[in-house]
Design an enzyme around this catalytic site. Sequence first.
Site, PDB file in Angstrom:
ATOM      1  N   ASP A   1     -23.527 -62.713  42.876  1.00  0.00           N
ATOM      2  CA  ASP A   1     -22.727 -61.508  42.638  1.00  0.00           C
ATOM      3  C   ASP A   1     -22.967 -60.451  43.708  1.00  0.00           C
ATOM      4  O   ASP A   1     -22.213 -59.480  43.806  1.00  0.00           O
ATOM      5  CB  ASP A   1     -22.981 -60.939  41.244  1.00  0.00           C
ATOM      6  CG  ASP A   1     -24.441 -60.669  40.955  1.00  0.00           C
ATOM      7  OD1 ASP A   1     -25.285 -61.485  41.341  1.00  0.00           O
ATOM      8  OD2 ASP A   1     -24.757 -59.638  40.310  1.00  0.00           O
TER       9      ASP A   1
ATOM     10  N   HIS B   1     -30.433 -58.540  48.223  1.00  0.00           N
ATOM     11  CA  HIS B   1     -30.590 -59.595  47.224  1.00  0.00           C
ATOM     12  C   HIS B   1     -29.471 -60.607  47.440  1.00  0.00           C
ATOM     13  O   HIS B   1     -28.359 -60.227  47.807  1.00  0.00           O
ATOM     14  CB  HIS B   1     -30.514 -58.943  45.841  1.00  0.00           C
ATOM     15  CG  HIS B   1     -30.579 -59.852  44.662  1.00  0.00           C
ATOM     16  ND1 HIS B   1     -31.280 -61.031  44.643  1.00  0.00           N
ATOM     17  CD2 HIS B   1     -30.016 -59.732  43.421  1.00  0.00           C
ATOM     18  CE1 HIS B   1     -31.157 -61.594  43.444  1.00  0.00           C
ATOM     19  NE2 HIS B   1     -30.385 -60.841  42.695  1.00  0.00           N
TER      20      HIS B   1
ATOM     21  N   HIS C   1     -25.011 -52.344  40.326  1.00  0.00           N
ATOM     22  CA  HIS C   1     -24.149 -52.431  39.149  1.00  0.00           C
ATOM     23  C   HIS C   1     -24.103 -51.066  38.475  1.00  0.00           C
ATOM     24  O   HIS C   1     -25.134 -50.409  38.312  1.00  0.00           O
ATOM     25  CB  HIS C   1     -24.664 -53.459  38.144  1.00  0.00           C
ATOM     26  CG  HIS C   1     -24.703 -54.865  38.636  1.00  0.00           C
ATOM     27  ND1 HIS C   1     -23.562 -55.582  38.949  1.00  0.00           N
ATOM     28  CD2 HIS C   1     -25.740 -55.716  38.856  1.00  0.00           C
ATOM     29  CE1 HIS C   1     -23.903 -56.791  39.345  1.00  0.00           C
ATOM     30  NE2 HIS C   1     -25.209 -56.895  39.313  1.00  0.00           N
TER      31      HIS C   1
ATOM     32  N   HIS D   1     -35.041 -58.613  40.256  1.00  0.00           N
ATOM     33  CA  HIS D   1     -35.499 -59.619  39.304  1.00  0.00           C
ATOM     34  C   HIS D   1     -35.475 -61.042  39.884  1.00  0.00           C
ATOM     35  O   HIS D   1     -35.610 -62.022  39.130  1.00  0.00           O
ATOM     36  CB  HIS D   1     -34.640 -59.562  38.033  1.00  0.00           C
ATOM     37  CG  HIS D   1     -33.193 -59.988  38.272  1.00  0.00           C
ATOM     38  ND1 HIS D   1     -32.652 -61.089  37.642  1.00  0.00           N
ATOM     39  CD2 HIS D   1     -32.229 -59.513  39.072  1.00  0.00           C
ATOM     40  CE1 HIS D   1     -31.388 -61.238  38.007  1.00  0.00           C
ATOM     41  NE2 HIS D   1     -31.110 -60.306  38.887  1.00  0.00           N
TER      42      HIS D   1
ATOM     43  N   TYR E   1     -29.063 -53.404  29.900  1.00  0.00           N
ATOM     44  CA  TYR E   1     -29.203 -54.133  31.169  1.00  0.00           C
ATOM     45  C   TYR E   1     -30.660 -54.542  31.390  1.00  0.00           C
ATOM     46  O   TYR E   1     -30.949 -55.697  31.729  1.00  0.00           O
ATOM     47  CB  TYR E   1     -28.714 -53.219  32.289  1.00  0.00           C
ATOM     48  CG  TYR E   1     -28.746 -53.812  33.676  1.00  0.00           C
ATOM     49  CD1 TYR E   1     -27.632 -54.447  34.210  1.00  0.00           C
ATOM     50  CD2 TYR E   1     -29.875 -53.719  34.466  1.00  0.00           C
ATOM     51  CE1 TYR E   1     -27.652 -54.982  35.495  1.00  0.00           C
ATOM     52  CE2 TYR E   1     -29.917 -54.243  35.742  1.00  0.00           C
ATOM     53  CZ  TYR E   1     -28.804 -54.877  36.255  1.00  0.00           C
ATOM     54  OH  TYR E   1     -28.841 -55.405  37.518  1.00  0.00           O
TER      55      TYR E   1
ATOM     56  N   GLU F   1     -28.416 -63.187  45.117  1.00  0.00           N
ATOM     57  CA  GLU F   1     -27.727 -63.770  43.966  1.00  0.00           C
ATOM     58  C   GLU F   1     -26.222 -63.680  44.219  1.00  0.00           C
ATOM     59  O   GLU F   1     -25.741 -62.727  44.840  1.00  0.00           O
ATOM     60  CB  GLU F   1     -28.124 -63.015  42.698  1.00  0.00           C
ATOM     61  CG  GLU F   1     -27.775 -63.730  41.411  1.00  0.00           C
ATOM     62  CD  GLU F   1     -28.351 -63.051  40.190  1.00  0.00           C
ATOM     63  OE1 GLU F   1     -28.145 -63.590  39.084  1.00  0.00           O
ATOM     64  OE2 GLU F   1     -29.006 -61.996  40.317  1.00  0.00           O
TER      65      GLU F   1
ATOM     66  N   ASP G   1     -30.530 -54.400  42.026  1.00  0.00           N
ATOM     67  CA  ASP G   1     -30.475 -54.625  40.579  1.00  0.00           C
ATOM     68  C   ASP G   1     -31.372 -53.696  39.778  1.00  0.00           C
ATOM     69  O   ASP G   1     -31.293 -53.686  38.546  1.00  0.00           O
ATOM     70  CB  ASP G   1     -30.819 -56.082  40.264  1.00  0.00           C
ATOM     71  CG  ASP G   1     -29.619 -57.003  40.392  1.00  0.00           C
ATOM     72  OD1 ASP G   1     -28.488 -56.538  40.179  1.00  0.00           O
ATOM     73  OD2 ASP G   1     -29.798 -58.188  40.712  1.00  0.00           O
TER      74      ASP G   1
ATOM     75  N   HIS H   1     -23.152 -64.454  33.464  1.00  0.00           N
ATOM     76  CA  HIS H   1     -24.237 -65.439  33.368  1.00  0.00           C
ATOM     77  C   HIS H   1     -24.946 -65.411  32.009  1.00  0.00           C
ATOM     78  O   HIS H   1     -26.158 -65.274  31.906  1.00  0.00           O
ATOM     79  CB  HIS H   1     -25.218 -65.383  34.538  1.00  0.00           C
ATOM     80  CG  HIS H   1     -25.848 -64.065  34.870  1.00  0.00           C
ATOM     81  ND1 HIS H   1     -26.454 -63.260  33.939  1.00  0.00           N
ATOM     82  CD2 HIS H   1     -26.006 -63.432  36.062  1.00  0.00           C
ATOM     83  CE1 HIS H   1     -26.956 -62.198  34.545  1.00  0.00           C
ATOM     84  NE2 HIS H   1     -26.689 -62.279  35.819  1.00  0.00           N
TER      85      HIS H   1
END
Length: 374
Positions: free
Chosen positions: A84, A80, A225, A146, A194, A82, A165, A23
Amino acid sequence: MVIKIRENIYAVGARDPEVRIFHGYATPFGATYNAYLVYDDSSDKWILIDNVKAAFTEQFVTNIEEVIPVERIDYVIQNHIEPDHSGSCPVIFERIPNAPIYCTAGAQRGLKAYYQKDFNCQLVKLGDTLKTGKYTFHFIPAPMVHWPDSMLTYLEEEKILFSNDAFGQHICPDNAFYDDELGYERLMERASDYYANIVLPFGMQVQGLLKQAAPLEIELICPSHGVMLRKHIGDMVEAYGRWSRNEVQDDKVVIVYDSMWGSTAEMAEKIRADFESTGKKVSMHSLREEHYSSVMGDVLEAKFIFVGASTLNNNMMPTVAAFLTYMRGLKPKDRIGMAFGSYGWSGEAVKQAEDILSGLGWTILPQRRQLYRG
């Protein structure tokens, strides 16, 4: 690849070593989409924590089924939504359609919007828990760390924080799954990169998260991650505190530029020499050679940010415009900035760059413009 973390606790997420842009953010060392599987043997219950990017659903299912059939999953904790972290949800929930998803209200709305279906969501807030038998999962909503829906989950009996995250890094090493295997310097390099590219605008929210997590006894952090943290937890928490408070180094300078015919590059080298002669530490970035996001790891802790822009067709060069647009979105505060650059006949780029730096609320040093005659 499945990693056994503890007795009855497994990392079952997906690995993406070839991804180079995520992204809009450069990931030269790949990425991982971590998810975790926990077995409560006192109640014969299986708990899945998070999902993975849709393209890696097959890999994810294969990993889960090295441990159990997908149909054995009793609960899902979705920290989360998102894509991914949730892209595999449609496939997983075709096989466990009645399994409850423990998530925030924002996550429930996001799941429905993304996948155009209703899920069996059990909404949680700060202080809520899921008791599965011998295990107690504590939910820690962390809005805007985030995304608005984000939360962390703490497994009390194992002293594990599933941080999504927070505390992550974009890296997919061949033979390192924990921070001490990766090494401290490499860990902090990737973690700062990051943070700067993903978490930087949300310092106040990070401080709130750190306050909520402070009473917890944590022996392992499992992010979504990168590698898991077991040795450098204190170092990472301290760094997040420092970054979220916007603590910068007064002796650190970042120079970022692109140059059409080399004269703006010459100006950058002269500025570097001037500052190095005073003992300051200078990081130089040529946007012709580096992706704009790779600069942000240095911007994170630098007091001085100097941007060099040659003029092209009465504008900044596209690489410099892209960097400034990207940095403006990440909102680094309280820096000292300067624009510089050469030009052939019009010279608008330096003023355009200066306007963006000024718009960030920074202290602006007098610009340097040079008519190119070489």
